[in-house]
Design an enzyme around this catalytic site. Sequence first.
Site, PDB file in Angstrom:
ATOM      1  N   LYS A 197      27.020 -28.174  28.481  1.00 33.55           N
ATOM      2  CA  LYS A 197      25.696 -27.569  28.493  1.00 33.55           C
ATOM      3  C   LYS A 197      25.667 -26.448  29.532  1.00 33.55           C
ATOM      4  O   LYS A 197      26.074 -26.657  30.695  1.00 33.55           O
ATOM      5  CB  LYS A 197      24.640 -28.630  28.826  1.00 33.55           C
ATOM      6  CG  LYS A 197      24.406 -29.593  27.678  1.00 33.55           C
ATOM      7  CD  LYS A 197      23.860 -28.866  26.478  1.00 33.55           C
ATOM      8  CE  LYS A 197      23.347 -29.819  25.420  1.00 33.55           C
ATOM      9  NZ  LYS A 197      22.879 -29.095  24.220  1.00 33.55           N
ATOM     10  N   ASP A 222      27.073 -24.741  25.072  1.00 37.74           N
ATOM     11  CA  ASP A 222      25.784 -24.721  24.371  1.00 37.74           C
ATOM     12  C   ASP A 222      24.692 -24.368  25.381  1.00 37.74           C
ATOM     13  O   ASP A 222      24.472 -25.109  26.342  1.00 37.74           O
ATOM     14  CB  ASP A 222      25.507 -26.099  23.755  1.00 37.74           C
ATOM     15  CG  ASP A 222      24.183 -26.147  23.007  1.00 37.74           C
ATOM     16  OD1 ASP A 222      23.499 -25.104  22.906  1.00 37.74           O
ATOM     17  OD2 ASP A 222      23.824 -27.234  22.507  1.00 37.74           O
ATOM     18  N   GLU A 235      27.222 -21.820  21.504  1.00 33.65           N
ATOM     19  CA  GLU A 235      26.058 -22.261  20.709  1.00 33.65           C
ATOM     20  C   GLU A 235      24.760 -21.840  21.380  1.00 33.65           C
ATOM     21  O   GLU A 235      24.590 -22.063  22.593  1.00 33.65           O
ATOM     22  CB  GLU A 235      26.141 -23.788  20.595  1.00 33.65           C
ATOM     23  CG  GLU A 235      25.023 -24.452  19.807  1.00 33.65           C
ATOM     24  CD  GLU A 235      25.330 -25.934  19.552  1.00 33.65           C
ATOM     25  OE1 GLU A 235      26.485 -26.271  19.214  1.00 33.65           O
ATOM     26  OE2 GLU A 235      24.415 -26.748  19.713  1.00 33.65           O
ATOM     27  N   ASP A 240      22.081 -23.591  16.202  1.00 30.21           N
ATOM     28  CA  ASP A 240      21.670 -25.008  16.199  1.00 30.21           C
ATOM     29  C   ASP A 240      20.169 -25.054  15.931  1.00 30.21           C
ATOM     30  O   ASP A 240      19.719 -25.048  14.782  1.00 30.21           O
ATOM     31  CB  ASP A 240      22.068 -25.653  17.533  1.00 30.21           C
ATOM     32  CG  ASP A 240      21.533 -27.072  17.698  1.00 30.21           C
ATOM     33  OD1 ASP A 240      21.032 -27.643  16.713  1.00 30.21           O
ATOM     34  OD2 ASP A 240      21.596 -27.632  18.819  1.00 30.21           O
ATOM     35  N   LYS A 257      22.627 -31.354  11.887  1.00 32.08           N
ATOM     36  CA  LYS A 257      22.202 -32.599  12.547  1.00 32.08           C
ATOM     37  C   LYS A 257      21.441 -33.440  11.530  1.00 32.08           C
ATOM     38  O   LYS A 257      20.365 -33.023  11.075  1.00 32.08           O
ATOM     39  CB  LYS A 257      21.310 -32.278  13.754  1.00 32.08           C
ATOM     40  CG  LYS A 257      22.054 -31.597  14.890  1.00 32.08           C
ATOM     41  CD  LYS A 257      21.155 -31.347  16.086  1.00 32.08           C
ATOM     42  CE  LYS A 257      21.958 -30.803  17.255  1.00 32.08           C
ATOM     43  NZ  LYS A 257      21.107 -30.395  18.394  1.00 32.08           N
ATOM     44  N   GLN A 301      21.595 -35.020  18.155  1.00 32.42           N
ATOM     45  CA  GLN A 301      20.225 -34.796  18.624  1.00 32.42           C
ATOM     46  C   GLN A 301      19.869 -35.820  19.703  1.00 32.42           C
ATOM     47  O   GLN A 301      18.758 -36.318  19.764  1.00 32.42           O
ATOM     48  CB  GLN A 301      19.254 -34.887  17.446  1.00 32.42           C
ATOM     49  CG  GLN A 301      17.958 -34.168  17.750  1.00 32.42           C
ATOM     50  CD  GLN A 301      17.255 -33.763  16.489  1.00 32.42           C
ATOM     51  OE1 GLN A 301      17.773 -32.962  15.735  1.00 32.42           O
ATOM     52  NE2 GLN A 301      16.081 -34.301  16.270  1.00 32.42           N
TER      53      GLN A 301
HETATM   54  C1  MUC Z   1      22.152 -29.769  21.367  1.00 32.26           C
HETATM   55  O1  MUC Z   1      23.122 -29.511  20.663  1.00 32.26           O
HETATM   56  O2  MUC Z   1      21.386 -28.854  21.625  1.00 32.26           O
HETATM   57  C2  MUC Z   1      19.728 -31.007  23.047  1.00 32.26           C
HETATM   58  C3  MUC Z   1      18.501 -30.959  22.505  1.00 32.26           C
HETATM   59  C4  MUC Z   1      18.579 -31.429  21.191  1.00 32.26           C
HETATM   60  O3  MUC Z   1      17.679 -31.532  20.351  1.00 32.26           O
HETATM   61  O4  MUC Z   1      19.855 -31.750  20.904  1.00 32.26           O
HETATM   62  C5  MUC Z   1      20.623 -31.661  22.092  1.00 32.26           C
HETATM   63  C6  MUC Z   1      21.981 -31.161  21.890  1.00 32.26           C
HETATM   64 MG    MG Z   2      22.735 -27.325  20.598  1.00 24.32          MG
END
Ligand code: MUC
Ligand code: MG
Length: 367
Positions: free
Chosen positions: A162, A191, A217, A242, A266, A294
Amino acid sequence: MKIVAVEAIPYSIPYRKPLKFASGEVSAAEHVLVRVHTDDGVVGIADAPPRPFTYGETQRGVAAVIETLFAPAIVGLTLVEREVVHAKLARTVGNPVAKSAVDMAIWDALGQTLDLPVTELLGGYTDRMRVSHMLGFDTPAAMVDEATRMRETYGIEVFKVKVGRRPVDLDTAVVRALREGLGEGVELYVDGNRGWTAAESARAMKEMSDLGLTLAEELCPADDVLGRRWLVQQLDIPFVADESATTPAEVTREILGGSATAVSIKTARTGFTTSQRTHHLCEGLGVDVVMGNQIDGQLGTACTVAFGAAFDLTSRRAGELSNFLDMSDDLLTESLEIRDGTLSVLPGSGLGVRIDPDKLARYRTDQ
Ligand code: MUC
Ligand code: MG
């Protein structure tokens, strides 16, 4: 095969350690368990993890929309009328997580009724996926420690890091520490959850250009249309959409508009029925796919691996299938097991999972 009732049960299970990222933080799984009952006594299940910071849904909102709008609209339909269910749910705008849980619980009930695994009904390509673990914000040393523990304990060799904090060096230092600490053998990607501007993203990606990243991402918001296109054009790795590509129409807009070159699917937000449409679209467009997370518990992860393993395109890359490991407990009778960096699809009909009634009684918040 006829749907006779739909339940929406809110529950809360604390995380051992909160997951922090640019758009939010999750310290408890405040989800909704959805159960679809049929006239044959079959009960299909799925999980709805509301993410207000991404889709605007809340736990109470998910339960309310299912109880007041979705259940009355689909009771009386059969499990094979999935396109009719889809059309009925589509009459309400938004609410992707609530719709997806209803859809996946129907697929689970259908699989149980036909005595076939959902993953085989969807496509049956393989029976497992490599696992990618998401590393939330922390210090470089703590993030290297977590990744090392995941590698040593579960054999995980792929990490999504992240990023999206300011100044950008906070995150570029982490990614550099991970590469130095874990070596060349692991796969790393980032991401940003829209945390940076396009210019900050470009600077960070330049600073990390020697670190062998494989994907970037949502580094900056898709609504910054020209900035994002400018950024995507200068990268030499796929840029994953995403939260900017949560429907097939959004996928089309992002990819054809040059604002992304890969897509995160997702199941928590597109269920199985719309995830199929997204998969087929991505295949047609010729873009890469990642099975995203998620911040799912074990039930949601079972859905992700069932879908991801069903197709060639969705099973090529590692799926984000491990963050349930940070939860203090779960609802299933048997825990998912990650071994050698791999998660297998659960055997058995439907999704192959069962809810532990004692755990549900302990964690549900409506009684
Ligand atoms: C992601 O890939 O962003 C963070 C917030 C969400 O809804 O999923 C995560 C992971
Ligand atoms: Mg993401």
